[in-house]
Design a protein around this motif. Structure first.
Motif, PDB file in Angstrom:
ATOM      1  N   THR A   1       1.047   6.475  -7.022  1.00  0.00           N
ATOM      2  CA  THR A   1      -0.071   7.399  -7.265  1.00  0.00           C
ATOM      3  C   THR A   1       0.384   8.844  -7.192  1.00  0.00           C
ATOM      4  OG1 THR A   1      -1.631   5.796  -6.317  1.00  0.00           O
ATOM      5  CG2 THR A   1      -2.356   8.079  -6.480  1.00  0.00           C
ATOM      6  N   LEU A   2       1.129   9.185  -6.163  1.00  0.00           N
ATOM      7  CA  LEU A   2       1.549  10.571  -5.970  1.00  0.00           C
ATOM      8  C   LEU A   2       2.632  10.981  -6.959  1.00  0.00           C
ATOM      9  CD1 LEU A   2       1.632  10.708  -2.055  1.00  0.00           C
ATOM     10  CD2 LEU A   2      -0.178  11.483  -3.610  1.00  0.00           C
ATOM     11  N   TRP A   5      -6.076  -0.142  -1.185  1.00  0.00           N
ATOM     12  CA  TRP A   5      -5.002  -0.024  -2.173  1.00  0.00           C
ATOM     13  C   TRP A   5      -5.468   0.709  -3.426  1.00  0.00           C
ATOM     14  CZ3 TRP A   5      -4.939  -2.940  -6.890  1.00  0.00           C
ATOM     15  CH2 TRP A   5      -3.750  -2.820  -7.614  1.00  0.00           C
ATOM     16  N   GLY A  24       2.109   1.530  -3.536  1.00  0.00           N
ATOM     17  CA  GLY A  24       1.023   1.967  -4.410  1.00  0.00           C
ATOM     18  C   GLY A  24       0.726   3.449  -4.252  1.00  0.00           C
ATOM     19  N   LEU A  25       0.748   3.939  -3.009  1.00  0.00           N
ATOM     20  CA  LEU A  25       0.522   5.361  -2.772  1.00  0.00           C
ATOM     21  C   LEU A  25       1.642   6.196  -3.388  1.00  0.00           C
ATOM     22  CD1 LEU A  25      -1.135   7.591  -1.414  1.00  0.00           C
ATOM     23  CD2 LEU A  25       0.183   7.191   0.679  1.00  0.00           C
ATOM     24  N   ALA A  26       2.874   5.704  -3.286  1.00  0.00           N
ATOM     25  CA  ALA A  26       4.006   6.423  -3.872  1.00  0.00           C
ATOM     26  C   ALA A  26       3.863   6.541  -5.386  1.00  0.00           C
ATOM     27  CB  ALA A  26       5.314   5.716  -3.512  1.00  0.00           C
ATOM     28  N   HIS A  67       1.171   0.384 -11.016  1.00  0.00           N
ATOM     29  CA  HIS A  67       0.608   0.432  -9.661  1.00  0.00           C
ATOM     30  C   HIS A  67       0.477  -0.960  -9.047  1.00  0.00           C
ATOM     31  CE1 HIS A  67      -2.839   1.094  -6.767  1.00  0.00           C
ATOM     32  NE2 HIS A  67      -1.988   2.019  -6.383  1.00  0.00           N
ATOM     33  N   HIS A 106       0.820  -1.203   0.000  1.00  0.00           N
ATOM     34  CA  HIS A 106       0.000   0.000   0.000  1.00  0.00           C
ATOM     35  C   HIS A 106       0.861   1.263   0.000  1.00  0.00           C
ATOM     36  CE1 HIS A 106      -2.864  -3.077   1.025  1.00  0.00           C
ATOM     37  NE2 HIS A 106      -3.863  -2.217   0.932  1.00  0.00           N
ATOM     38  N   GLY A 107       1.985   1.228   0.717  1.00  0.00           N
ATOM     39  CA  GLY A 107       2.880   2.377   0.669  1.00  0.00           C
ATOM     40  C   GLY A 107       3.472   2.574  -0.712  1.00  0.00           C
ATOM     41  N   CYS A 141      -7.674  10.005  -7.693  1.00  0.00           N
ATOM     42  CA  CYS A 141      -6.953  10.873  -8.635  1.00  0.00           C
ATOM     43  C   CYS A 141      -7.517  10.789 -10.048  1.00  0.00           C
ATOM     44  CB  CYS A 141      -5.471  10.527  -8.640  1.00  0.00           C
ATOM     45  SG  CYS A 141      -4.631  10.890  -7.097  1.00  0.00           S
ATOM     46  N   PRO A 168      -6.471   5.465  -3.558  1.00  0.00           N
ATOM     47  CA  PRO A 168      -5.696   6.639  -3.998  1.00  0.00           C
ATOM     48  C   PRO A 168      -5.728   6.901  -5.504  1.00  0.00           C
ATOM     49  CG  PRO A 168      -4.502   5.460  -2.302  1.00  0.00           C
ATOM     50  CD  PRO A 168      -5.659   4.590  -2.677  1.00  0.00           C
ATOM     51  N   PRO A 169      -5.438   5.894  -6.367  1.00  0.00           N
ATOM     52  CA  PRO A 169      -5.498   6.205  -7.804  1.00  0.00           C
ATOM     53  C   PRO A 169      -6.903   6.535  -8.288  1.00  0.00           C
ATOM     54  CG  PRO A 169      -5.109   3.862  -7.471  1.00  0.00           C
ATOM     55  CD  PRO A 169      -4.937   4.518  -6.144  1.00  0.00           C
TER      56      PRO A 169
END
Length: 294
Positions: free
Chosen positions: A22-23, A190, A18-20, A41, A15-16, A197, A193-194
């Motif tokens: 995304t950002l 998970w 995946g968030l990275a 992702h 999850h970390g 966005c 976040p995307p």
């Protein structure tokens, strides 16, 4: 290695990571490149699974995660079930949201033509005359969707399913519904976040997060049932890969429906997945051995 530490490492990486992703690509999720970025992702889930299974737990990968080619009827079920979801989703979008199903090439061309500017019409009409489009149903299902689900999309979907229906399926303690619920929540967290966005819902991302959250909770029992019955995570990836191959056709066939209404991840798609879940639950009542899904 305690179980809390093991889960902390897995979720932190999956999850970390995946968030990275995304950002890092924040402005890409509403562009045509979003589908390619969705593959990137998936990589943190795959890497987290392999890292925990190997260096952390020092266990083999193939059998514990369900990487087995157990050919049987569940392969066919997993391959064709997304077609049923597509048909049900388009039907529900038509019945409840006024979508206009696109079932022939003439309607498809007319819909595409309505989106063009006047200066684009001449080139578009010339292209249609020179290369008449085939039936959309035949092209999307026979030429594009089903072959892709059995080949490249299967490998793509396997990257995520190794984590959610491979690693978590084995490590979550409890029965069918506990495994399905917790793995569904993990996947929803998970994906959030995307989607927030713009993935799948570029015009209504926050509504999309709510839809995808519900979709994950409804779809996870379906995926868990396929995993338990087939004893293979590859079968789950086959289902998921074919579903991914039909995402664009689902939107095109349910012409006129809003993002939150149409299949697969909108309300019509959630309702279709609920019907498939009901079919599986009925199957479990009459089959032996049962999975205690009721």
């Amino acid at each position: 290695m305690t179980r809390p530490k093991m889960f902390a490492i897995f979720f932190g990486l999956a999850h970390g990571g995946g968030l990275a992703v995304t950002l890092l690509f924040l402005d890409v999720w509403t562009t045509p490149w979003a589908r390619a970025l969705a593959i990137v992702h998936l990589l943190p889930v795959l890497l987290a699974t392999l890292f925990v299974q190997g260096p952390v737990l020092k266990q083999p990968v193939m059998e514990p995660l369900g990487l087995e080619l157990r050919f049987g009827r569940w392969w066919l079920v997993a391959w064709l079930a997304p077609v049923l979801l597509l048909a049900l989703g388009v039907l529900f979008a038509w019945l409840f949201f006024g979508a206009e199903p696109v079932l022939d090439a003439t309607t498809y061309v007319a819909n595409k033509r309505a989106l063009l500017t006047p200066d684009q019409l001449e080139a578009f009409d010339r292209h249609v005359r020179e290369t008449p489009p085939p039936s959309p149903l035949w092209f999307w299902l026979v030429v594009q969707g089903l072959p892709a689900g059995l080949t490249i999309n299967l490998l793509v979907a396997l990257a995520g399913e190794l984590g959610f229906r491979g690693f978590l399926f084995r490590e979550i303690r409890g029965g069918f519904w506990r495994r399905a619920l917790l793995s569904g929540l993990a996947e929803a967290a998970w994906l959030a976040p995307p989607v927030a966005c713009g993935l799948h819902f570029p015009e209504q991302p926050l509504v999309g997060v709510a839809c995808v959250f519900v979709w994950c909770l409804v779809a996870s029992p379906v995926l868990t049932y396929l995993r338990a019955r087939s004893r293979s995570v590859v079968v789950v990836a086959l289902f998921r890969g074919t579903l991914l191959a039909l995402v664009v056709p689902a939107a095109e066939l349910a012409w006129g429906a809003n993002e939150w209404q149409r299949p697969f991840f909108g309300v019509a798609g959630i309702a279709a997945m609920a019907v498939l879940l009901g079919i599986f639950l009925v199957h479990d009542r009459v089959s032996e051995p049962k999975l205690a899904t009721r």
